[in-house]
Design a protein around this motif. Structure first.
Motif, short mmCIF file in Angstrom:
data_model
loop_
_atom_site.label_atom_id
_atom_site.label_comp_id
_atom_site.label_asym_id
_atom_site.label_seq_id
_atom_site.Cartn_x
_atom_site.Cartn_y
_atom_site.Cartn_z
N THR A 84 -0.61 -3.70 14.12
CA THR A 84 -1.78 -4.16 13.36
C THR A 84 -2.74 -4.89 14.29
O THR A 84 -3.97 -4.72 14.19
CB THR A 84 -1.34 -5.07 12.20
OG1 THR A 84 -0.56 -4.30 11.29
CG2 THR A 84 -2.54 -5.65 11.46
N GLU A 124 -0.11 0.00 7.87
CA GLU A 124 1.24 0.20 7.32
C GLU A 124 1.35 1.47 6.48
O GLU A 124 2.29 1.62 5.70
CB GLU A 124 1.71 -1.02 6.51
CG GLU A 124 1.74 -2.31 7.29
CD GLU A 124 2.76 -2.39 8.42
OE1 GLU A 124 3.49 -1.40 8.67
OE2 GLU A 124 2.83 -3.43 9.06
N ILE A 144 4.68 3.19 7.01
CA ILE A 144 5.78 2.61 6.23
C ILE A 144 5.77 3.19 4.81
O ILE A 144 6.81 3.54 4.26
CB ILE A 144 5.67 1.07 6.18
CG1 ILE A 144 5.83 0.47 7.58
CG2 ILE A 144 6.66 0.46 5.20
CD1 ILE A 144 7.20 0.59 8.17
N GLY A 198 1.98 1.35 11.57
CA GLY A 198 3.28 1.18 10.92
C GLY A 198 4.38 1.87 11.69
O GLY A 198 4.16 2.84 12.42
#
Length: 176
Positions: free
Chosen positions: A18, A108, A111, A140
């Motif tokens: 991130t 993300e 994920i 992610g």
């Protein structure tokens, strides 16, 4: 505005995916590019992360979807999260892609796909239909092979050592 936007992926088990996307977004805004950050599994109202505060200050549009994740919140409904992630993809395609952003980060999203909240084929369809001039960044852990093969730039961040391993808690201003 960019002449050609590419697809970037920041993945791996190390810290900094991130952070790398935030850095790229700050650089883009510094050059006058229009930017948006779409968070999966992060709640801007509750987490008060440092990057969200600064991104808002510099004019980045922020959107949060599927704000909870079973790993952090055991009461999370998997079916509700799946609906929210599908809504996010629809929102990105139907709203954000039409707003002529130069850069959009899907934080993300890997994920969300790994944990089956997003269908891999639906995400691939979104990537194939992104505006030509849009830079799209996906972050992610555990980016699937199909995504990695399709992307133009992939960075895998590997953990060598992390303070969490010795029990250190998250620190304000460093991890959030």
């Amino acid at each position: 505005m960019l002449k050609k936007g590419i697809i970037q992926i920041y993945t791996g088990c190390g810290k900094g995916k991130t952070t790398a996307a935030v850095g790229q977004t700050v650089r883009a805004r510094g050059q006058g590019l229009k930017a948006s950050f779409v968070y999966f599994h992060k709640d801007s109202d509750k987490q008060k992360s440092g990057e969200m505060k600064i991104l808002k200050k510099i004019g980045v549009d922020i959107f949060c979807f599927a704000k909870k994740h079973p790993y952090l919140n055991k009461k999370s409904s998997r079916s509700c999260l799946k609906v929210k992630c599908t809504e996010a993809l629809d929102f990105i395609r139907d709203v954000l892609f039409k707003k002529k952003y130069d850069i959009i980060v899907l934080d993300e999203v890997n994920i969300a796909m790994r944990d089956c909240f997003i269908n891999e084929n639906e995400l691939m369809k979104l990537l194939r239909n992104k505006p030509k001039k849009l830079e799209l960044i996906l972050t992610g852990r555990d980016a699937p092979k199909k995504l990695i093969e399709y992307a133009d730039l992939v960075s895998k961040i590997k953990k060598i050592k992390h303070p969490y391993d010795s029990g250190m808690k998250m620190r304000k201003g460093i991890e959030y």
